[in-house]
Design a protein around this motif. Structure first.
Motif, PDB file in Angstrom:
ATOM      1  N   LEU A  39       0.707  -1.290   0.115  1.00 40.85           N
ATOM      2  CA  LEU A  39      -0.110  -0.107  -0.104  1.00 40.85           C
ATOM      3  C   LEU A  39       0.856   1.228  -0.156  1.00 40.85           C
ATOM      4  N   GLY A  40       1.786   1.288   0.909  1.00 38.55           N
ATOM      5  CA  GLY A  40       2.699   2.601   1.145  1.00 38.55           C
ATOM      6  C   GLY A  40       3.584   3.009  -0.629  1.00 38.55           C
ATOM      7  N   TRP A  41       3.805   1.744  -0.986  1.00 39.35           N
ATOM      8  CA  TRP A  41       4.611   2.073  -2.300  1.00 39.35           C
ATOM      9  C   TRP A  41       3.790   2.412  -3.462  1.00 39.35           C
ATOM     10  N   VAL A  42       2.688   1.965  -3.427  1.00 33.40           N
ATOM     11  CA  VAL A  42       1.432   1.987  -4.518  1.00 33.40           C
ATOM     12  C   VAL A  42       0.964   3.593  -4.423  1.00 33.40           C
ATOM     13  N   SER A  43       0.973   3.966  -3.145  1.00 31.02           N
ATOM     14  CA  SER A  43       0.419   5.287  -2.941  1.00 31.02           C
ATOM     15  C   SER A  43       1.526   6.221  -3.742  1.00 31.02           C
ATOM     16  N   VAL A  44       2.619   5.993  -3.437  1.00 31.75           N
ATOM     17  CA  VAL A  44       3.643   7.035  -4.128  1.00 31.75           C
ATOM     18  C   VAL A  44       3.878   6.887  -5.670  1.00 31.75           C
ATOM     19  N   ALA A  45       3.539   5.409  -6.121  1.00 28.12           N
ATOM     20  CA  ALA A  45       3.536   5.049  -7.561  1.00 28.12           C
ATOM     21  C   ALA A  45       2.313   5.697  -8.205  1.00 28.12           C
ATOM     22  N   VAL A  80       0.692  13.490  -0.459  1.00 30.26           N
ATOM     23  CA  VAL A  80       1.345  12.529   0.086  1.00 30.26           C
ATOM     24  C   VAL A  80       1.657  12.309   1.287  1.00 30.26           C
ATOM     25  N   ALA A  81       2.394  13.469   1.923  1.00 32.09           N
ATOM     26  CA  ALA A  81       2.555  13.490   3.283  1.00 32.09           C
ATOM     27  C   ALA A  81       1.302  13.495   4.294  1.00 32.09           C
ATOM     28  N   ALA A  82       0.349  14.045   3.822  1.00 31.13           N
ATOM     29  CA  ALA A  82      -0.873  14.037   4.478  1.00 31.13           C
ATOM     30  C   ALA A  82      -1.474  12.679   4.339  1.00 31.13           C
ATOM     31  N   LEU A  83      -1.289  11.931   3.384  1.00 32.96           N
ATOM     32  CA  LEU A  83      -1.874  10.662   3.341  1.00 32.96           C
ATOM     33  C   LEU A  83      -1.105   9.678   4.236  1.00 32.96           C
ATOM     34  N   GLY A  84       0.264   9.994   4.233  1.00 33.62           N
ATOM     35  CA  GLY A  84       1.029   9.017   5.301  1.00 33.62           C
ATOM     36  C   GLY A  84       0.626   9.323   6.819  1.00 33.62           C
ATOM     37  N   ILE A  85       0.411  10.554   7.017  1.00 33.91           N
ATOM     38  CA  ILE A  85      -0.121  10.897   8.332  1.00 33.91           C
ATOM     39  C   ILE A  85      -1.245   9.980   8.541  1.00 33.91           C
ATOM     40  N   ALA A  86      -2.387  10.217   7.528  1.00 31.94           N
ATOM     41  CA  ALA A  86      -3.640   9.804   7.862  1.00 31.94           C
ATOM     42  C   ALA A  86      -3.424   7.946   7.907  1.00 31.94           C
ATOM     43  N   LEU A  87      -2.559   7.400   7.296  1.00 26.62           N
ATOM     44  CA  LEU A  87      -2.470   6.004   7.236  1.00 26.62           C
ATOM     45  C   LEU A  87      -1.812   5.685   8.556  1.00 26.62           C
ATOM     46  N   THR A  88      -0.959   6.468   9.197  1.00 22.51           N
ATOM     47  CA  THR A  88      -0.401   6.259  10.841  1.00 22.51           C
ATOM     48  C   THR A  88      -1.391   6.261  11.674  1.00 22.51           C
ATOM     49  N   VAL A  89      -2.598   7.192  11.487  1.00 27.04           N
ATOM     50  CA  VAL A  89      -3.452   7.185  12.493  1.00 27.04           C
ATOM     51  C   VAL A  89      -4.496   6.281  12.456  1.00 27.04           C
ATOM     52  N   LEU A  95       9.424   8.270  -1.539  1.00 24.77           N
ATOM     53  CA  LEU A  95       9.778   9.688  -1.260  1.00 24.77           C
ATOM     54  C   LEU A  95      11.229  10.010  -1.625  1.00 24.77           C
ATOM     55  N   ALA A  96      11.972   9.214  -0.605  1.00 26.51           N
ATOM     56  CA  ALA A  96      13.402   9.454  -0.693  1.00 26.51           C
ATOM     57  C   ALA A  96      14.013   9.439  -2.156  1.00 26.51           C
ATOM     58  N   TRP A  97      13.777   8.473  -2.795  1.00 29.09           N
ATOM     59  CA  TRP A  97      14.130   8.320  -4.046  1.00 29.09           C
ATOM     60  C   TRP A  97      13.819   9.061  -5.253  1.00 29.09           C
ATOM     61  N   ILE A  98      12.306   9.715  -5.083  1.00 27.21           N
ATOM     62  CA  ILE A  98      12.126  10.989  -5.727  1.00 27.21           C
ATOM     63  C   ILE A  98      13.023  12.099  -5.625  1.00 27.21           C
ATOM     64  N   ALA A  99      13.488  12.339  -4.189  1.00 29.02           N
ATOM     65  CA  ALA A  99      14.604  13.231  -3.948  1.00 29.02           C
ATOM     66  C   ALA A  99      15.689  13.056  -4.723  1.00 29.02           C
ATOM     67  N   VAL A 100      16.175  11.926  -4.555  1.00 27.66           N
ATOM     68  CA  VAL A 100      17.437  11.512  -5.167  1.00 27.66           C
ATOM     69  C   VAL A 100      17.416  11.824  -6.691  1.00 27.66           C
TER      70      VAL A 100
END
Length: 257
Positions: free
Chosen positions: A147-153, A184-193, A209-214
């Motif tokens: 789920l986490g990867w597909v969210s970014v993909a 995406v950051a907001a979604l990550g927080i929502a998944l955590t909660v 996200l880290a590899w997007i930054a790279v």
């Protein structure tokens, strides 16, 4: 019905593996980065992760294989995850075949449905806690990463489709990319909660996200602004996940996933 469920999961996993073999060019297909005119290559859009990001699929597929084996020992599927698991495997194979055909716009609804299916599955494993550490790792961990990867993909996929359609981000593609990363950051927080302090889902998001930054720091299209935004989003999700995990350790009913 139990044997039918087990057989269906196994066949779906095998179909996903065949799709993967096609997607990496092992059985005649083009590697995903080269298919569809290269729209999904690491240097295609501002939201494309660097190529090394896709190594996470090795871990996801390993987990899906482990889940396929594990569910043969799961007598009742009390968490009701077999159906969405099967759907996710078939949708993954379908997405690869659609990309191989060059239909990038068609791939958007496919990956969107995949994301919805994984969100449903994530909800079910959240509502019905794992009964053992093994189940938590094999089921919750695997589908959390998925789920986490597909969210970014999904974001990268939509960006690729828009580029293929000639959309230039209203002339400010970097600004649009930063807005998407904030979502995406907001979604990550929502998944955590919502997920009772999961670890795997936010970890996969941080990875992407880290590899997007790279990619934006070291490859075209070069964009320090997007790179900084991706790092910021990754840090926000990391802080939310770690904070939730620490609170869960102190709570009597805290379940870490």
């Amino acid at each position: 019905m139990t044997i039918l469920r087990r057989g269906a999961v196994t066949l779906a996993f095998l179909a996903a593996m065949v799709g993967t073999a096609i997607g990496v060019g092992a059985v005649g297909g083009d590697p995903i980065a080269e298919a569809a005119g290269g729209l999904l290559a690491a240097d295609s859009t501002h939201l494309a992760p660097a190529s090394s990001a896709f190594s996470i699929w090795s871990l996801i597929y390993l987990g899906l294989g482990a889940y396929t084996l594990w569910q043969w020992w799961d007598p009742r599927d009390e968490r009701l995850i077999a159906a969405p698991a099967i759907a996710s495997l078939l949708l993954n194979a379908a997405w690869i075949l659609v990309i191989q055909a060059g239909w990038v716009w068609v791939s958007v609804p496919v990956i969107a449905v995949l994301l919805g299916v994984l969100a449903l599955l994530f909800h079910r494993i959240t509502v019905h806690p794992a009964r053992s550490l093994l189940e938590r790792v094999v089921v919750d961990g695997t589908f959390g990463l998925y789920l986490g990867w597909v969210s970014v993909a999904t974001c990268a996929n939509i960006a690729a489709a828009l580029k293929g359609a000639g959309f230039l981000g209203f002339g400010v593609p970097e600004v649009l990319a930063v807005v998407v990363l904030a979502v995406v950051a907001a979604l990550g927080i929502a998944l955590t909660v919502a997920g009772r302090r999961p670890i795997a889902a936010p970890a996969a998001m941080v990875w992407g996200l880290a590899w997007i930054a790279v990619g934006r720091a070291a490859d075209a299209p070069h964009s320090p602004v997007v790179a900084i935004a991706a790092v910021t989003a990754a840090l926000v999700i990391t802080i939310a996940a770690v904070t939730g995990w620490l609170r869960g350790r102190r709570a009597p009913d805290g379940a870490v996933r």
